[in-house]
Design a protein around this motif. Structure first.
Motif, mmCIF file in Angstrom:
data_model
loop_
_atom_site.group_PDB
_atom_site.id
_atom_site.type_symbol
_atom_site.label_atom_id
_atom_site.label_comp_id
_atom_site.label_asym_id
_atom_site.label_seq_id
_atom_site.Cartn_x
_atom_site.Cartn_y
_atom_site.Cartn_z
ATOM 1 N N ALA A 146 29.049 38.716 22.247
ATOM 2 C CA ALA A 146 29.686 39.776 21.424
ATOM 3 C C ALA A 146 28.676 40.809 21.407
ATOM 4 O O ALA A 146 27.398 40.636 21.056
ATOM 5 N N GLY A 147 29.154 42.040 21.647
ATOM 6 C CA GLY A 147 28.180 43.098 21.629
ATOM 7 C C GLY A 147 27.309 43.579 23.185
ATOM 8 O O GLY A 147 26.959 44.734 23.424
ATOM 9 N N ASP A 148 27.541 42.529 24.096
ATOM 10 C CA ASP A 148 26.920 42.722 25.415
ATOM 11 C C ASP A 148 27.992 43.641 26.084
ATOM 12 O O ASP A 148 29.252 43.772 25.624
ATOM 13 N N LYS A 149 27.794 43.871 27.261
ATOM 14 C CA LYS A 149 28.631 44.558 28.273
ATOM 15 C C LYS A 149 28.726 43.816 29.543
ATOM 16 O O LYS A 149 27.939 42.991 29.950
ATOM 17 N N THR A 150 29.930 43.746 29.970
ATOM 18 C CA THR A 150 30.584 43.000 31.229
ATOM 19 C C THR A 150 31.092 44.092 32.119
ATOM 20 O O THR A 150 31.711 44.987 31.878
ATOM 21 N N ARG A 151 30.860 43.793 33.398
ATOM 22 C CA ARG A 151 31.642 44.855 34.499
ATOM 23 C C ARG A 151 32.684 44.073 34.815
ATOM 24 O O ARG A 151 32.789 42.910 35.422
ATOM 25 N N VAL A 152 33.891 44.888 35.307
ATOM 26 C CA VAL A 152 35.038 44.320 35.731
ATOM 27 C C VAL A 152 35.064 45.305 36.961
ATOM 28 O O VAL A 152 35.548 46.489 37.050
ATOM 29 N N PRO A 153 34.805 44.826 38.193
ATOM 30 C CA PRO A 153 35.054 45.510 39.482
ATOM 31 C C PRO A 153 36.483 45.733 39.918
ATOM 32 O O PRO A 153 37.256 44.932 39.596
ATOM 33 N N PHE A 154 36.846 47.002 40.301
ATOM 34 C CA PHE A 154 38.023 47.217 40.800
ATOM 35 C C PHE A 154 38.362 47.567 42.172
ATOM 36 O O PHE A 154 39.378 47.883 42.379
ATOM 37 N N PHE A 155 37.088 47.551 42.797
ATOM 38 C CA PHE A 155 37.367 47.843 44.096
ATOM 39 C C PHE A 155 36.348 47.185 45.180
ATOM 40 O O PHE A 155 34.953 46.906 44.517
ATOM 41 N N PRO A 156 36.447 46.733 46.317
ATOM 42 C CA PRO A 156 37.744 46.742 47.065
ATOM 43 C C PRO A 156 38.362 45.469 46.834
ATOM 44 O O PRO A 156 39.638 45.440 46.974
ATOM 45 N N GLU A 157 38.004 44.502 46.110
ATOM 46 C CA GLU A 157 38.802 43.152 45.969
ATOM 47 C C GLU A 157 39.161 42.837 44.562
ATOM 48 O O GLU A 157 39.599 44.030 43.699
ATOM 49 N N ASN A 158 39.445 41.897 44.007
ATOM 50 C CA ASN A 158 39.615 41.849 42.711
ATOM 51 C C ASN A 158 40.934 41.808 42.405
ATOM 52 O O ASN A 158 41.629 42.436 41.308
ATOM 53 N N LYS A 159 41.865 41.622 43.411
ATOM 54 C CA LYS A 159 43.293 41.952 43.519
ATOM 55 C C LYS A 159 43.951 40.616 43.614
ATOM 56 O O LYS A 159 45.367 40.912 43.541
ATOM 57 N N PHE A 160 43.387 39.394 43.948
ATOM 58 C CA PHE A 160 44.301 38.210 44.190
ATOM 59 C C PHE A 160 44.986 37.741 42.833
ATOM 60 O O PHE A 160 44.291 37.386 41.829
ATOM 61 N N VAL A 161 46.434 37.314 43.092
ATOM 62 C CA VAL A 161 47.048 37.166 41.841
ATOM 63 C C VAL A 161 47.579 35.538 42.035
ATOM 64 O O VAL A 161 47.954 35.040 43.196
ATOM 65 N N ARG A 162 47.450 34.796 40.943
ATOM 66 C CA ARG A 162 48.040 33.477 41.126
ATOM 67 C C ARG A 162 49.122 33.353 40.108
ATOM 68 O O ARG A 162 49.038 33.758 38.989
ATOM 69 N N ARG A 163 49.925 32.110 40.099
ATOM 70 C CA ARG A 163 50.768 31.800 39.153
ATOM 71 C C ARG A 163 49.999 30.469 38.540
ATOM 72 O O ARG A 163 49.795 29.589 39.292
ATOM 73 N N VAL A 164 49.816 30.251 37.497
ATOM 74 C CA VAL A 164 49.135 29.109 36.681
ATOM 75 C C VAL A 164 50.319 28.438 35.689
ATOM 76 O O VAL A 164 50.911 29.131 34.698
ATOM 77 N N PHE A 165 50.469 27.263 36.320
ATOM 78 C CA PHE A 165 51.271 26.290 35.176
ATOM 79 C C PHE A 165 50.464 25.234 34.446
ATOM 80 O O PHE A 165 49.462 25.164 34.883
ATOM 81 N N SER A 166 50.754 25.166 33.370
ATOM 82 C CA SER A 166 49.722 24.401 32.235
ATOM 83 C C SER A 166 50.414 23.075 31.813
ATOM 84 O O SER A 166 51.657 22.914 32.173
ATOM 85 N N ARG A 167 49.443 22.012 31.262
ATOM 86 C CA ARG A 167 49.934 20.934 30.823
ATOM 87 C C ARG A 167 50.577 19.811 31.926
ATOM 88 O O ARG A 167 51.268 18.881 31.491
ATOM 89 N N GLY A 168 50.060 20.090 33.121
ATOM 90 C CA GLY A 168 50.744 19.201 34.283
ATOM 91 C C GLY A 168 52.108 19.442 34.161
ATOM 92 O O GLY A 168 53.072 18.389 34.999
ATOM 93 N N ASP A 169 53.030 20.439 33.837
ATOM 94 C CA ASP A 169 54.186 20.591 33.563
ATOM 95 C C ASP A 169 54.800 21.844 34.197
ATOM 96 O O ASP A 169 54.360 23.050 33.650
ATOM 97 N N TRP A 170 55.816 22.175 35.096
ATOM 98 C CA TRP A 170 56.187 23.100 35.843
ATOM 99 C C TRP A 170 56.982 24.011 34.768
ATOM 100 O O TRP A 170 57.423 25.156 35.230
ATOM 101 N N ASN A 171 57.474 23.444 33.465
ATOM 102 C CA ASN A 171 58.108 24.347 32.691
ATOM 103 C C ASN A 171 57.189 24.936 31.553
ATOM 104 O O ASN A 171 57.479 25.505 30.691
ATOM 105 N N CYS A 172 55.876 24.657 31.754
ATOM 106 C CA CYS A 172 54.965 25.468 30.916
ATOM 107 C C CYS A 172 54.137 26.425 31.215
ATOM 108 O O CYS A 172 53.364 26.130 32.519
ATOM 109 N N ASN A 173 54.159 27.494 30.912
ATOM 110 C CA ASN A 173 53.416 28.701 31.420
ATOM 111 C C ASN A 173 54.046 29.055 32.632
ATOM 112 O O ASN A 173 55.391 29.285 32.779
ATOM 113 N N GLY A 174 53.322 29.521 33.704
ATOM 114 C CA GLY A 174 53.750 29.992 34.991
ATOM 115 C C GLY A 174 53.713 31.430 35.294
ATOM 116 O O GLY A 174 54.129 31.841 36.131
#
Length: 486
Positions: free
Chosen positions: A217-245
């Motif tokens: 807390a109080g530090d700074k972090t960098r979020v790169p926006f070029f050229p990558e950092n665009k890959f999107v995933r679907r993440v399901f939770s608790r080992g259950d396809w009905n949770c999250n996604g």
């Protein structure tokens, strides 16, 4: 060079890849320098990936980390048992040879390696090592004739993720549903890869933002926006396809709305449209009640010394926390922990928060039974199915849309189309057109006589860095045609 800060790190990305000839040359030279160009035959089954290719993955990720922030380190597990070449989450089949490669790079002085600790290098409390490029490797990077645009992810990277209750990636057998999900998501990621998504008013290819909570807390972090950092995933939770996604990934999810409204897609300003009070509206519909107005805007001032607007923000966070929690005390503590130390919310008592929730329930009594029941993970699956419908329909139209769970960013000439797709998808999933809102009208929603003024209000003078990013992007993908009105 300062010692490695174990808190200023990210996990290794095992899906970096490139076929650029300069990168191949760098890998070959380092392989010959460090491993003598050979290595001899090894007992046991032949690995699915060549050791030299594994070295390439490590070097590429070190390069990306170095260009993001020279002090950023990479967390890597050196336990041989953690490297499973046959895992669906290891598309390049990296094997237990990787820890040996990393140790060898450290012995040759090409990387700094800390087997270290969260409390300092050498302590026994941390089981994850950290590495970063040392000066001899940085010198090679500086001389290299390639850039970030030449580094991508393998096309076979898994984008449908199942995690167990501990948050660990879990293997699974494909079904017709997961195969279709993966096919659609790869098409969406391919569209994003071919789309120039930028912040034209920003000189550098990253955003620096302050960390508000946690040990940094109080530090700074960098979020790169070029050229990558665009890959999107679907993440399901608790080992259950009905949770999250939900859909995760994409740098636009890592910045605030104040910066998101400055995003340009293919050179065109954007509009962000969100489902208003999404989870609260879904829960209310499940009880047969359609919410009217803003459920978070209370007419009474309940929190002493807090104005109505600030109270609305606190209430929204509190309600969403209560929906996710399985008990009131845990919810109240989680609410306080969400805010930095200097925020008044850190000092709200449980009784204060209970009064705030009571005020909310007076306006929406049908939701009383929905709080503190661990509903969030199920509702995330509902909103993920709505988002899935929006993204599938947009991708089929070759329309790039950026998802932030309950909101979407689109080219401002396509706002009416996005709203139509959001309404269509919500009707299909929950049987009702959910309310939506946006801070800006779209260009296609403005009266024709006012469009010139609108365009002027939304225009941004691109920085030199932004113009250079566009030039680099067009060199890789061809001319951008999206910024011509057609």
């Amino acid at each position: 060079m300062p010692p490695i800060n174990p808190h200023h790190s990210r996990p290794i990305d095992v899906h970096r890849w490139s076929d650029h000839p300069e990168i191949k040359g760098l890998v070959r030279d380092i392989w010959d320098e460090v491993f003598g160009g050979g290595g001899g035959k090894r007992p046991g089954p032949k690995p699915k990936a060549r050791p030299r290719d594994m070295l390439k993955v490590v070097l590429l990720d070190l390069y990306v980390a170095w260009t993001t922030d020279p002090e950023l380190s990479i967390g890597v597990d050196l336990n041989l048992r953690k490297w499973v070449a046959g895992s669906r989450y290891n598309a390049l089949h990296l094997s237990r040879a990787v820890p040996g490669i990393i140790h060898r790079l450290a012995e040759e002085g090409l990387i700094d390696l800390s087997v270290g600790s969260y409390s300092g290098p050498g302590a026994s409390t941390n089981r994850t090592a950290r590495m970063r490029a040392a000066e001899p490797l940085r010198a090679k990077f500086r001389e290299a004739k390639f850039g970030r645009i030449d580094i991508r992810h393998t096309d076979q990277q898994e984008c449908v993720i199942l995690r167990d209750r501990a948050g660990r990636e879990e293997e699974y057998e494909d079904t017709a549903e997961t195969l279709e999900m993966r096919r659609e998501l790869r098409a969406y990621n391919d569209l994003l890869r071919r789309t120039f998504i930028d912040l034209p008013g920003i000189e550098e290819p990253f955003i620096e933002r302050e960390i508000n909570v946690g040990v940094r807390a109080g530090d700074k972090t960098r979020v790169p926006f070029f050229p990558e950092n665009k890959f999107v995933r679907r993440v399901f939770s608790r080992g259950d396809w009905n949770c999250n996604g939900r859909f995760y990934g994409g740098w636009w999810q890592q910045i605030g709305s104040d910066l998101r409204n400055k995003i340009h897609i293919n050179g065109v300003p954007t509009v962000e449209v969100d489902f208003r009070a999404l989870h609260v509206n879904i829960l209310s519909l499940e009880q047969g009640v359609t919410l009217e107005g803003d459920p978070y805007d209370l007419s009474d001032s309940i929190l002493e010394g807090v104005d109505r607007r600030a109270q609305r923000g606190y209430l929204k966070t509190l309600v969403l926390t209560a929906i996710n929690a399985d008990g009131d005390r845990a919810a109240y503590q989680a609410f306080r922990d969400n805010y930095p130390a200097d925020d008044p919310a850190r000092h709200f008592r449980n009784s204060d928060l209970q009064r705030l929730l009571d005020g909310f329930l007076r306006q929406a009594p049908q939701l009383e039974g929905a709080l503190f029941k661990d509903q969030g993970i199920r509702l995330m699956n509902v909103d993920a199915r709505i988002a899935d419908g929006v993204l599938r329909a947009a991708t089929a139209r070759n329309l790039p849309v950026l998802c932030i769970h309950d909101s979407f960013v689109v080219d401002y000439r396509k706002t009416k189309l996005l709203k139509f797709l959001m309404g269509l998808s919500s009707r299909r999933v929950v049987g009702h057109t959910l309310p939506i809102a946006s801070d800006w009208m779209g260009w296609d929603e403005v009266d024709e006589q006012r469009r010139d003024d609108y365009v002027e209000a939304r225009s941004v003078q691109p920085t030199r860095g932004s113009m250079e990013r566009r030039k680099v992007f067009e060199g890789a993908f061809g001319p951008i045609r999206g910024d011509a009105f057609n």
